[in-house]
Write a protein that holds these residues in place. Structure first.
Motif, PDB file in Angstrom:
ATOM      1  N   SER A  33      64.622   5.745  30.827  1.00 28.94           N
ATOM      2  CA  SER A  33      64.570   6.965  30.027  1.00 28.94           C
ATOM      3  C   SER A  33      65.387   6.799  28.764  1.00 28.94           C
ATOM      4  N   PRO A  34      64.873   7.289  27.629  1.00 26.82           N
ATOM      5  CA  PRO A  34      65.665   7.248  26.404  1.00 26.82           C
ATOM      6  C   PRO A  34      66.862   8.191  26.425  1.00 26.82           C
ATOM      7  N   GLU A  35      66.984   8.999  27.462  1.00 27.37           N
ATOM      8  CA  GLU A  35      68.125   9.912  27.531  1.00 27.37           C
ATOM      9  C   GLU A  35      69.455   9.163  27.592  1.00 27.37           C
ATOM     10  N   ILE A  36      69.414   7.890  27.937  1.00 26.61           N
ATOM     11  CA  ILE A  36      70.652   7.112  27.937  1.00 26.61           C
ATOM     12  C   ILE A  36      71.253   7.014  26.545  1.00 26.61           C
ATOM     13  N   TYR A  37      70.437   7.201  25.512  1.00 27.64           N
ATOM     14  CA  TYR A  37      70.954   7.146  24.151  1.00 27.64           C
ATOM     15  C   TYR A  37      71.989   8.240  23.893  1.00 27.64           C
ATOM     16  N   ASP A  85      74.421   8.926  25.796  1.00 28.03           N
ATOM     17  CA  ASP A  85      75.693   8.508  26.378  1.00 28.03           C
ATOM     18  C   ASP A  85      76.463   7.693  25.343  1.00 28.03           C
ATOM     19  N   ALA A  86      77.414   8.325  24.691  1.00 23.92           N
ATOM     20  CA  ALA A  86      78.113   7.685  23.575  1.00 23.92           C
ATOM     21  C   ALA A  86      78.880   6.449  24.017  1.00 23.92           C
ATOM     22  N   ALA A  87      79.440   6.468  25.207  1.00 22.53           N
ATOM     23  CA  ALA A  87      80.206   5.317  25.678  1.00 22.53           C
ATOM     24  C   ALA A  87      79.299   4.114  25.909  1.00 22.53           C
ATOM     25  N   VAL A  88      78.145   4.342  26.527  1.00 29.26           N
ATOM     26  CA  VAL A  88      77.198   3.245  26.744  1.00 29.26           C
ATOM     27  C   VAL A  88      76.729   2.679  25.414  1.00 29.26           C
ATOM     28  N   MET A  89      76.379   3.548  24.493  1.00 29.69           N
ATOM     29  CA  MET A  89      75.836   3.081  23.224  1.00 29.69           C
ATOM     30  C   MET A  89      76.881   2.349  22.388  1.00 29.69           C
ATOM     31  N   ALA A  90      78.129   2.799  22.439  1.00 27.92           N
ATOM     32  CA  ALA A  90      79.178   2.123  21.681  1.00 27.92           C
ATOM     33  C   ALA A  90      79.425   0.715  22.195  1.00 27.92           C
ATOM     34  N   ALA A  91      79.161   0.502  23.478  1.00 28.08           N
ATOM     35  CA  ALA A  91      79.377  -0.815  24.086  1.00 28.08           C
ATOM     36  C   ALA A  91      78.151  -1.703  24.024  1.00 28.08           C
ATOM     37  N   THR A  92      77.054  -1.193  23.495  1.00 22.38           N
ATOM     38  CA  THR A  92      75.781  -1.925  23.478  1.00 22.38           C
ATOM     39  C   THR A  92      75.616  -2.653  22.157  1.00 22.38           C
ATOM     40  N   ASP A  93      75.329  -3.952  22.243  1.00 24.73           N
ATOM     41  CA  ASP A  93      75.120  -4.755  21.040  1.00 24.73           C
ATOM     42  C   ASP A  93      73.666  -4.783  20.603  1.00 24.73           C
ATOM     43  N   LEU A  94      72.756  -4.583  21.565  1.00 21.26           N
ATOM     44  CA  LEU A  94      71.334  -4.651  21.254  1.00 21.26           C
ATOM     45  C   LEU A  94      70.563  -3.703  22.159  1.00 21.26           C
ATOM     46  N   VAL A  95      69.729  -2.859  21.562  1.00 20.90           N
ATOM     47  CA  VAL A  95      68.768  -2.043  22.303  1.00 20.90           C
ATOM     48  C   VAL A  95      67.390  -2.658  22.116  1.00 20.90           C
ATOM     49  N   VAL A  96      66.716  -2.944  23.218  1.00 22.06           N
ATOM     50  CA  VAL A  96      65.321  -3.384  23.196  1.00 22.06           C
ATOM     51  C   VAL A  96      64.501  -2.244  23.783  1.00 22.06           C
ATOM     52  N   GLN A  97      63.686  -1.614  22.952  1.00 17.26           N
ATOM     53  CA  GLN A  97      62.951  -0.426  23.382  1.00 17.26           C
ATOM     54  C   GLN A  97      61.467  -0.727  23.556  1.00 17.26           C
ATOM     55  N   CYS A  98      60.914  -0.248  24.675  1.00 18.22           N
ATOM     56  CA  CYS A  98      59.470  -0.317  24.923  1.00 18.22           C
ATOM     57  C   CYS A  98      59.055   1.030  25.515  1.00 18.22           C
ATOM     58  N   VAL A  99      58.934   2.035  24.642  1.00 24.42           N
ATOM     59  CA  VAL A  99      58.580   3.402  25.050  1.00 24.42           C
ATOM     60  C   VAL A  99      57.481   3.887  24.105  1.00 24.42           C
ATOM     61  N   SER A 140      55.507   9.440  24.276  1.00 19.15           N
ATOM     62  CA  SER A 140      56.593  10.126  24.969  1.00 19.15           C
ATOM     63  C   SER A 140      57.318  11.066  23.998  1.00 19.15           C
ATOM     64  N   SER A 141      58.484  11.532  24.396  1.00 19.70           N
ATOM     65  CA  SER A 141      59.288  12.434  23.570  1.00 19.70           C
ATOM     66  C   SER A 141      60.753  12.099  23.772  1.00 19.70           C
ATOM     67  N   ILE A 142      61.584  12.598  22.887  1.00 19.36           N
ATOM     68  CA  ILE A 142      63.007  12.330  22.958  1.00 19.36           C
ATOM     69  C   ILE A 142      63.769  13.608  22.644  1.00 19.36           C
ATOM     70  N   GLU A 143      64.816  13.856  23.390  1.00 19.91           N
ATOM     71  CA  GLU A 143      65.647  15.039  23.158  1.00 19.91           C
ATOM     72  C   GLU A 143      66.556  14.802  21.954  1.00 19.91           C
ATOM     73  N   ARG A 144      66.993  15.893  21.361  1.00 21.75           N
ATOM     74  CA  ARG A 144      67.789  15.812  20.143  1.00 21.75           C
ATOM     75  C   ARG A 144      69.080  15.017  20.337  1.00 21.75           C
ATOM     76  N   ASP A 145      69.771  15.246  21.467  1.00 20.35           N
ATOM     77  CA  ASP A 145      71.044  14.548  21.658  1.00 20.35           C
ATOM     78  C   ASP A 145      70.834  13.055  21.846  1.00 20.35           C
TER      79      ASP A 145
END
Length: 234
Positions: free
Chosen positions: A39-43, A45-59, A62-67
Motif C-alpha cells: 500500500s502507498p499508505e506507507i509513504y 510514515d515519516a520515519a520509514v521514509m526518512a530512512a529510505t534511500d530508494l522507493v521502487v513503485q509499481c502501483v 489506484s488512489s493515494i491519500e493526501r498524507d
C-alpha cells in the motif's frame, strides 16, 4: 546498508508482485535492505521514509491519500530516490495532480492495431516500435553504451513537462485508423531532479517478458541505482 522500499499494488494486469520480484534479488545483491509494502499508505510514515534511500513503485492507477502523497513528495525532495516502470509509476494515482507534477510525465494512451486486426485481448495494443536513445541518453550513466532496441508491446503515449531529462524516446507514426495528423514522439526513459532527490522512469514494462528483455532490464537496474540516495550523495 542502504534501504530500498518496494511499494506495489493497484491494477493486477501489470503483475505488480511478480514484476517487482524480478528486481528484488538485484537490489539485495547490490547491498540494499529491502522492505515491501502492498500500500502507498506507507509513504505517510515519516520515519520509514526518512530512512529510505530508494522507493521502487509499481502501483498502476489506484488512489493515494493526501498524507501519503505529502510524505512521498517530502521524502523525494529530501533525497529519497524514486524509480519505476510503465504504469506502475507513469499511470499511478491519476486523480492527483501533485503526483503527476512530481513524476513529470503521465500515460495518456497506447495506440492500437488496425481495428480489422484486433482480437479483443491485450495484444490489440501491442505494436512493433523502436526505442531510440537521445544524445543525452548516450552519455548518461543509466543508458550509456546501449543500442536502440525494438519491442512489440504497448507503446506509451506520454504527456510530459520540460523539467524531465529524456534519455530515450519512441515515435508514434501516423496510421490511417488514428486521428492524429503527424508523428508524435514520447519520452520512453527519463530522469528528473526534485529537490535533493532523483526520479527515474522507464515506460516499457507492460509484461514480465518485456521486463526480462536485456536492454529494458539493464536500464531499469541502472536507473534504480542512479536514483538511490546512496548513488546521488543527497
Amino acid at each position: 546498508m542502504p534501504k530500498a522500499l518496494i511499494v506495489r499494488g493497484g491494477w493486477e494486469g501489470h503483475r505488480p508482485v511478480e514484476a517487482t520480484d524480478l528486481f528484488r534479488p538485484f537490489l539485495v545483491a547490490g547491498g540494499f535492505e529491502v522492505q515491501v509494502s502492498d500500500s502507498p499508505e506507507i509513504y505517510a510514515d515519516a520515519a520509514v521514509m526518512a530512512a529510505t534511500d530508494l522507493v521502487v513503485q509499481c502501483v498502476t492507477m489506484s488512489s493515494i491519500e493526501r498524507d501519503a502523497l505529502d510524505g512521498l513528495r517530502a521524502a523525494v525532495a529530501a533525497g529519497t530516490g524514486f524509480a519505476g516502470w510503465h504504469g506502475g509509476i507513469a499511470d499511478s494515482f491519476r486523480a492527483s495532480s501533485d503526483y503527476l507534477q512530481l513524476v513529470g510525465g503521465q500515460f495518456a494512451t497506447h495506440p492500437g492495431k488496425d481495428p480489422a486486426a484486433r482480437c479483443g485481448d491485450e495484444t490489440d495494443n501491442f505494436l512493433p516500435h523502436t526505442v531510440t536513445f537521445t544524445p543525452a541518453g548516450r552519455e548518461h550513466p543509466i543508458t550509456a553504451g546501449l543500442d536502440d532496441f525494438e519491442l512489440t508491446t504497448e507503446q506509451y503515449w506520454v504527456l510530459h513537462d520540460d523539467l524531465i531529462d529524456v534519455l530515450a524516446e519512441t515515435t508514434h507514426p501516423v496510421r490511417p485508423w488514428h486521428p492524429w495528423q503527424r508523428e508524435v514522439t514520447s519520452p520512453a526513459v527519463w530522469t528528473r531532479q526534485w529537490g535533493r532527490g532523483r526520479i527515474f522512469v522507464a515506460t516499457p514494462g507492460h509484461s514480465l517478458d518485456v521486463l526480462r528483455q536485456t536492454t529494458v532490464r539493464t536500464v531499469i537496474e541502472r536507473g534504480m541505482l542512479w536514483a538511490s540516495r546512496t548513488a546521488s550523495g543527497s
